[in-house]
Motif scaffolding. Structure first.
Motif, short mmCIF file in Angstrom:
data_model
loop_
_atom_site.label_atom_id
_atom_site.label_comp_id
_atom_site.label_asym_id
_atom_site.label_seq_id
_atom_site.Cartn_x
_atom_site.Cartn_y
_atom_site.Cartn_z
N ARG A 146 0.84 -1.21 0.00
CA ARG A 146 0.00 0.00 0.00
C ARG A 146 0.87 1.25 0.00
NH1 ARG A 146 -3.10 -3.12 3.62
NH2 ARG A 146 -2.14 -2.09 5.44
N ALA A 147 1.97 1.20 0.75
CA ALA A 147 2.85 2.38 0.83
C ALA A 147 3.53 2.65 -0.51
CB ALA A 147 3.90 2.15 1.92
N ILE A 148 3.94 1.59 -1.20
CA ILE A 148 4.62 1.76 -2.49
C ILE A 148 3.61 2.01 -3.59
CG2 ILE A 148 6.03 0.59 -4.24
CD1 ILE A 148 7.39 -0.92 -1.94
N GLY A 149 2.51 1.27 -3.56
CA GLY A 149 1.49 1.35 -4.59
C GLY A 149 1.62 0.23 -5.59
N LEU A 150 0.57 -0.59 -5.72
CA LEU A 150 0.57 -1.66 -6.71
C LEU A 150 0.54 -1.08 -8.12
CD1 LEU A 150 -1.99 -4.07 -4.98
CD2 LEU A 150 0.44 -4.53 -5.36
N PRO A 151 1.14 -1.78 -9.09
CA PRO A 151 1.80 -3.08 -9.00
C PRO A 151 3.22 -2.96 -8.44
CG PRO A 151 1.88 -2.28 -11.25
CD PRO A 151 1.06 -1.28 -10.48
N VAL A 152 3.72 -4.08 -7.88
CA VAL A 152 5.06 -4.11 -7.31
C VAL A 152 5.81 -5.35 -7.80
CG1 VAL A 152 4.41 -2.83 -5.24
CG2 VAL A 152 4.29 -5.34 -5.23
N ILE A 153 7.11 -5.31 -7.59
CA ILE A 153 7.98 -6.46 -7.81
C ILE A 153 8.41 -6.98 -6.44
CG2 ILE A 153 10.17 -7.27 -8.78
CD1 ILE A 153 8.42 -6.38 -11.00
N VAL A 154 8.35 -8.29 -6.25
CA VAL A 154 8.86 -8.91 -5.03
C VAL A 154 9.98 -9.85 -5.44
CG1 VAL A 154 8.35 -10.41 -3.07
CG2 VAL A 154 6.65 -8.75 -3.83
N LYS A 155 11.15 -9.71 -4.79
CA LYS A 155 12.30 -10.52 -5.19
C LYS A 155 13.29 -10.67 -4.04
CE LYS A 155 14.30 -6.42 -7.43
NZ LYS A 155 14.73 -5.85 -8.74
N PRO A 156 14.14 -11.69 -4.11
CA PRO A 156 15.25 -11.76 -3.15
C PRO A 156 16.17 -10.57 -3.37
CG PRO A 156 15.02 -13.82 -4.40
CD PRO A 156 14.17 -12.79 -5.08
N ALA A 181 10.05 -15.83 -3.15
CA ALA A 181 11.31 -15.12 -2.94
C ALA A 181 12.03 -15.62 -1.69
CB ALA A 181 11.04 -13.61 -2.82
N ALA A 182 11.25 -16.06 -0.68
CA ALA A 182 11.84 -16.50 0.58
C ALA A 182 12.57 -17.84 0.46
CB ALA A 182 10.77 -16.58 1.66
N ARG A 183 12.46 -18.51 -0.67
CA ARG A 183 13.18 -19.76 -0.88
C ARG A 183 14.68 -19.53 -1.06
NH1 ARG A 183 9.19 -22.45 -5.46
NH2 ARG A 183 7.26 -22.44 -4.21
N TYR A 184 15.05 -18.28 -1.26
CA TYR A 184 16.45 -17.95 -1.55
C TYR A 184 17.05 -17.20 -0.38
CZ TYR A 184 14.86 -19.36 -6.11
OH TYR A 184 14.32 -20.09 -7.14
N PRO A 185 18.38 -17.28 -0.21
CA PRO A 185 19.03 -16.64 0.95
C PRO A 185 18.89 -15.13 0.93
CG PRO A 185 20.51 -18.20 -0.14
CD PRO A 185 19.35 -18.00 -1.05
N GLY A 186 19.02 -14.54 2.10
CA GLY A 186 19.05 -13.08 2.19
C GLY A 186 17.69 -12.47 2.43
N GLU A 187 17.68 -11.15 2.50
CA GLU A 187 16.45 -10.40 2.75
C GLU A 187 15.59 -10.34 1.48
OE1 GLU A 187 17.60 -7.11 6.00
OE2 GLU A 187 18.52 -6.82 4.06
#
Length: 326
Positions: A146-156, A181-187
């Motif tokens: 909501r803060a960024i505004g859709l559409p968005v990209i989610v990624k590692p 995205a959470a399947r991969y290491p890191g934030e």
């Protein structure tokens, strides 16, 4: 445009100067197959120029070769982090062992692999990048969207080659994107989706200075430039230069500034989006060990200025030989 208009002739003429060159490829990251393909191409190119080069698969095998005294320098074409060669770990090892290597040093490699920290550096210098949110474990992803505004990209935040990336248009799809995205290491990173042209700018150094090569505009047949479009499909179009006039000059300027701001050196590739409505540029990430496959973009840009694949590999390897002071 002939290479001589932009680049001096290669400094080194005798391949024996390089000694034994380990072409480091493969590894254990999610980008292993791409790295193997890139490595085979680099190995063939160097050998065609008379370089005493040999393949090494992964960091443990490289350590063994160094222990045997079989390595004078390393052409690093490992992709990715955590077993790959782009997150600074390999660079720190080679620094400690005194073995020259291609590409960015520890700082540039580690910073560029972390997309969140790279953005923080860019923003501090006034360089443009899409709005974003860091997603620690347990974060309210719906509030972030909501803060960024859709559409968005989610990624590692620390992967490449479009691994683990989702485009999210509806709030209901956020959870599955985060799960992937959470399947991969890191934030995890959530980023404003910029609708427009996807471009990339290669940067090539000569041991002293760096230059931005002509941009490449990527036109996939599908909706976006995913892993399949990058490495498998044969119907993706690549336009080089991707822009003209002032726009081309500007994208090269900000790409080079972004590359240097991240502490990167040697060679690399800066990915950029251009907003279709406004024409504004937005920096996405820096790749410090870009692909060198038949689909890869750095060779395409180099070819535009008269540098063929074999010469490109030679010039990258040259960067491991110190420039004598004048």
């Amino acid at each position: 445009m002939p290479a001589s208009q932009n680049f001096a002739a290669p400094r080194i003429g005798d391949p024996a100067v390089f000694g034994r060159v380990a072409v480091l490829m493969g590894g254990t990251s999610a980008e292993r197959e791409v790295s193997l393909d890139s490595g085979r191409n680099v190995l063939e190119a160097l050998r065609a120029r008379g370089v005493d080069a040999f393949a090494v698969d992964g960091i443990p095998a490289l350590i063994e070769e160094i222990r045997r005294g079989a390595v004078d320098r390393v052409f690093n074409i490992l992709h990715g982090n955590k077993g790959g060669g782009e997150d600074g770990t390999l660079q720190g090892l080679l620094e400690a062992l005194g073995v020259p290597y291609t590409g960015s040093n520890v700082l540039g490699s580690a910073l560029a692999m972390d997309k969140i920290r790279t953005k923080q550096v860019w923003l501090s210098l006034g360089l443009p990048t899409p709005r974003y949110a860091r997603l620690p474990k347990g974060a309210d992803v719906h509030a972030a969207a909501r803060a960024i505004g859709l559409p968005v990209i989610v990624k590692p935040s620390s992967e490449g080659s479009s691994v683990g990336v989702s485009r999210v248009f509806n709030d209901a799809d956020l959870e599955s994107a985060v799960e992937l995205a959470a399947r991969y290491p890191g934030e995890l990173l959530m980023e404003q989706m910029v609708v427009g042209d996807e471009l990339t700018v290669a940067v090539l150094g000569d041991g002293v200075t760096h230059q931005a090569l002509p941009s490449v505009r990527i036109v996939p047949k599908g909706e976006w430039y995913d892993y399949n479009a990058k490495y498998i499909a044969e119907d993706t179009q690549y336009l080089c230069p991707g822009l003209e006039g002032d726009a081309e000059a500007e994208i090269r300027r900000i790409a080079l500034a972004a590359f240097l701001a991240a502490g990167c050196t040697g060679w690399g590739r800066v990915d950029v989006m251009r907003d279709r409505a406004t024409g504004a540029f937005y920096l996405l990430e820096v790749n410090t060990a870009p692909g060198m496959t038949s689909h890869s973009l750095v060779p395409k840009a180099a070819r535009q200025v008269g540098i063929g694949f074999e010469e490109l590999c030679w010039r990258i390897l040259e960067q491991t030989v110190e420039v004598a002071p004048e």
